[in-house]
Motif scaffolding. Structure first.
Motif, mmCIF file in Angstrom:
data_model
loop_
_atom_site.group_PDB
_atom_site.id
_atom_site.type_symbol
_atom_site.label_atom_id
_atom_site.label_comp_id
_atom_site.label_asym_id
_atom_site.label_seq_id
_atom_site.Cartn_x
_atom_site.Cartn_y
_atom_site.Cartn_z
ATOM 1 N N SER A 20 -3.099 3.267 10.985
ATOM 2 C CA SER A 20 -2.226 2.620 10.015
ATOM 3 C C SER A 20 -2.057 1.131 10.354
ATOM 4 O O SER A 20 -2.165 0.264 9.478
ATOM 5 C CB SER A 20 -0.884 3.354 10.053
ATOM 6 O OG SER A 20 -0.047 2.888 9.061
ATOM 7 N N ASP A 26 -4.435 8.461 4.249
ATOM 8 C CA ASP A 26 -4.350 8.654 5.694
ATOM 9 C C ASP A 26 -4.932 10.037 5.986
ATOM 10 O O ASP A 26 -4.203 11.025 6.115
ATOM 11 C CB ASP A 26 -2.890 8.565 6.160
ATOM 12 C CG ASP A 26 -2.395 7.118 6.201
ATOM 13 O OD1 ASP A 26 -3.159 6.212 5.821
ATOM 14 O OD2 ASP A 26 -1.238 6.898 6.616
ATOM 15 N N ARG A 57 8.511 2.414 3.009
ATOM 16 C CA ARG A 57 8.274 3.834 3.261
ATOM 17 C C ARG A 57 9.591 4.523 3.593
ATOM 18 O O ARG A 57 10.631 3.873 3.692
ATOM 19 C CB ARG A 57 7.245 4.007 4.387
ATOM 20 C CG ARG A 57 7.629 3.336 5.697
ATOM 21 C CD ARG A 57 6.474 3.433 6.683
ATOM 22 N NE ARG A 57 6.801 2.883 7.978
ATOM 23 C CZ ARG A 57 5.937 2.803 8.992
ATOM 24 N NH1 ARG A 57 4.710 3.238 8.854
ATOM 25 N NH2 ARG A 57 6.308 2.293 10.142
ATOM 26 N N ARG A 94 0.843 -1.203 0.000
ATOM 27 C CA ARG A 94 0.000 0.000 0.000
ATOM 28 C C ARG A 94 0.864 1.233 0.000
ATOM 29 O O ARG A 94 2.026 1.228 0.421
ATOM 30 C CB ARG A 94 -1.009 -0.044 1.142
ATOM 31 C CG ARG A 94 -0.634 0.058 2.621
ATOM 32 C CD ARG A 94 0.688 0.317 3.029
ATOM 33 N NE ARG A 94 0.850 0.549 4.446
ATOM 34 C CZ ARG A 94 1.511 1.584 4.965
ATOM 35 N NH1 ARG A 94 2.084 2.476 4.199
ATOM 36 N NH2 ARG A 94 1.658 1.704 6.272
ATOM 37 N N HIS A 101 10.501 7.048 9.041
ATOM 38 C CA HIS A 101 9.500 6.282 9.794
ATOM 39 C C HIS A 101 10.092 5.134 10.610
ATOM 40 O O HIS A 101 9.338 4.368 11.217
ATOM 41 C CB HIS A 101 8.464 5.698 8.830
ATOM 42 C CG HIS A 101 7.449 6.709 8.380
ATOM 43 N ND1 HIS A 101 6.513 7.249 9.216
ATOM 44 C CD2 HIS A 101 7.230 7.267 7.168
ATOM 45 C CE1 HIS A 101 5.748 8.102 8.540
ATOM 46 N NE2 HIS A 101 6.176 8.144 7.303
HETATM 47 N N1 GLU Z 1 0.671 8.852 6.002
HETATM 48 C C1 GLU Z 1 1.995 8.434 6.322
HETATM 49 C C2 GLU Z 1 2.974 9.313 5.581
HETATM 50 O O1 GLU Z 1 2.610 9.863 4.558
HETATM 51 C C3 GLU Z 1 2.152 6.988 5.944
HETATM 52 C C4 GLU Z 1 3.386 6.351 6.404
HETATM 53 C C5 GLU Z 1 3.330 4.872 6.116
HETATM 54 O O2 GLU Z 1 3.518 4.508 4.936
HETATM 55 O O3 GLU Z 1 3.012 4.108 7.004
HETATM 56 O O4 GLU Z 1 4.079 9.506 5.998
#
Ligand code: GLU
Length: 457
Positions: free
Chosen positions: A198, A42, A212, A6, A216
């Motif tokens: 998430s 999100d 990602r 995703r 993160h």
């Molecule tokens: N909404 C988060 C971002 O854009 C998603 C991070 C993820 O892929 O879990 O950083």
């Protein structure tokens, strides 16, 4: 089990090339594995998320060639997060906190002054039911923190608790949960931060791999703990390096310059943008790749550099040029159709001019030169006037075809004795008005006898 990936942007702005890097890593991996790709918005931040941005993000992804198998919006799935929050509360793993940002800030400053790390000390856990009721009576709304599993028995005495995982891109990672503050999962206004939704979605949607940005990595440790608390299995994670500008600044959704929208409006080809987004910061040369299938074969996570990569616009210009020079007519037919060119000439025209186009849109200027009117440059001397007159006289009779140019220039050479540059340059100047440009041979049939003779007057 087939792979499910995703891409989960928050719809708070347009996508930039760094976001595209994340989207493509997931999309190309899914493609290669014959898996599924979910586009998940999100959008639980009610203040900053906008439906228009979500729609534009979809448009940008489709322009690149990413066609999600499913589109989901977190704002439509709140009941699932509420249920998960209840589960955590029932287990005593989600607790209400009442500190204002100011109070937290002052506390962190005091910790810093004493040389302590700025980790939340779980003060709110110590509140008695009466103290909580009193704070609520004052009108304070609680935000909710997740109690990290970094202690044995006494939550006020955290102990080193390593989360380890084998990152698909960075290799083995270790993060100590005792070095982190209990994360806020629910804001004072009741809305969810991205962390819990998430995890709930990744578990519910059966996501197998999450690729990602490496900003993160710490969240991943927290989310591992959340997966476990909710009785779900964590997916495989991969964290890629981020892209910066040439000056080393991070890209942001608000700095429009490198947005996909801008790049598209500037006439870049989607595969030039996609090739650069994926190949920059990977070992091996950055070369234009003709389609996403081939690009997926180039994807090798272990080759992604550990440090940030710079996005260089000059590199994009180069890739675009190389792609445009090789574009077949089918790839540009609809764009050429918007130019004022008769359909029977369209393909020959494109093939004649593409090597002189940095962008497909440059063909407009050549279309004007070939089919429209040009400003003939002033004669440089009397000799040039004589030359033009001879050239006009020597233009072969009959239909102007692929071989006409050769025959014509051979005649001019044998009759006038002029050859090489002295022959080709004045001819080019008279015919196109320029000193440089596409090969003249293929252009002649398109320009046609009438225009040729008029330009040689
Ligand atoms: N909404 C988060 C971002 O854009 C998603 C991070 C993820 O892929 O879990 O950083």
């Amino acid at each position: 089990m087939s792979a499910i990936l995703r891409f989960a942007p928050s719809p708070t702005g347009r996508l930039h090339i760094g976001n595209l890097r994340t989207a493509l890593f997931n999309w190309l991996f899914a493609m290669r594995e014959g898996g599924q790709f979910i586009l998940r918005f999100d959008d639980t931040d009610r203040e900053r998320s906008r439906r228009e941005y979500a729609d534009l993000i979809e448009t940008d992804l489709r322009w690149i060639g990413i066609e999600p198998h499913r589109v989901a919006r977190q704002s439509e799935r709140i009941a699932l997060y509420d249920a998960a929050a209840e589960t955590l509360k029932a287990k005593g793993l989600l607790y209400p906190c009442y500190e204002t940002p100011d109070e937290l800030d002052r506390r962190r400053k005091r910790q810093a002054a004493r040389g302590l790390p700025p980790v939340y000390g779980r003060e709110a856990l110590k509140l008695s039911p009466e103290e909580r009721a009193a704070l609520e009576a004052e009108g304070r709304k609680p935000h909710w923190r997740f109690l990290l599993p970094n202690f044995k028995g006494d939550p006020f005495a955290p102990k080193r608790t390593d989360v380890t995982f084998d990152d698909l891109i960075k290799g083995p990672q270790t993060i100590d949960l005792a070095s982190l503050s209990d994360p806020v999962l629910i804001r004072g206004d009741g809305s969810y931060l991205y962390t819990l939704p998430s995890v709930v979605d990744d578990a519910e949607m059966g996501v197998t791999h999450i690729i990602r940005g490496d900003d993160h990595v710490t969240n991943t440790a927290v989310q591992y703990a959340l997966f476990e608390a909710l009785g779900a299995k964590a997916p495989v994670f991969g964290h890629h390096n981020l892209l910066t500008t040439v000056g080393g600044e991070g890209l942001s959704k608000r700095s429009g310059a490198l947005s996909l929208e801008t790049l598209r409006d500037e006439g870049f080809e989607p595969m030039a943008v996609a090739s650069l987004a994926v190949l920059v910061g990977m070992s091996g040369s950055i070369e234009p790749v003709s389609d996403l299938e081939r690009l997926s074969e180039r994807l090798n996570f272990r080759e992604v550099s550990a440090s940030a990569s710079k996005f260089d616009p000059a590199e994009l210009d180069r890739l675009n040029r190389e792609i445009v020079h090789g574009l077949e007519f089918e790839a540009v037919a609809t764009r050429i159709a918007t130019m004022d060119i008769s359909p029977e000439h369209a393909e020959a025209f494109w093939l004649a001019v593409r090597a002189n186009c940095d962008k497909v849109g440059d063909a407009w200027a050549w279309a004007e030169i070939v089919f429209g009117t040009i400003e003939t440059p002033p004669l440089q001397d009397d000799g040039e006037a004589t030359f033009r007159a001879s050239a006009a006289r020597l233009l072969p009779e009959g239909e102007i075809g692929a071989e006409t140019f050769k025959e014509w220039t051979a005649r001019i050479k044998s009759e006038t004795g002029v050859k090489g540059k002295a022959l080709f340059l004045p001819l080019r100047r008279a015919i196109t008005g320029l000193d440089h440009g596409p090969e003249l041979g293929p252009l002649l049939p398109l320009i046609g006898r009438e225009r040729l003779l008029a330009r040689l007057q």
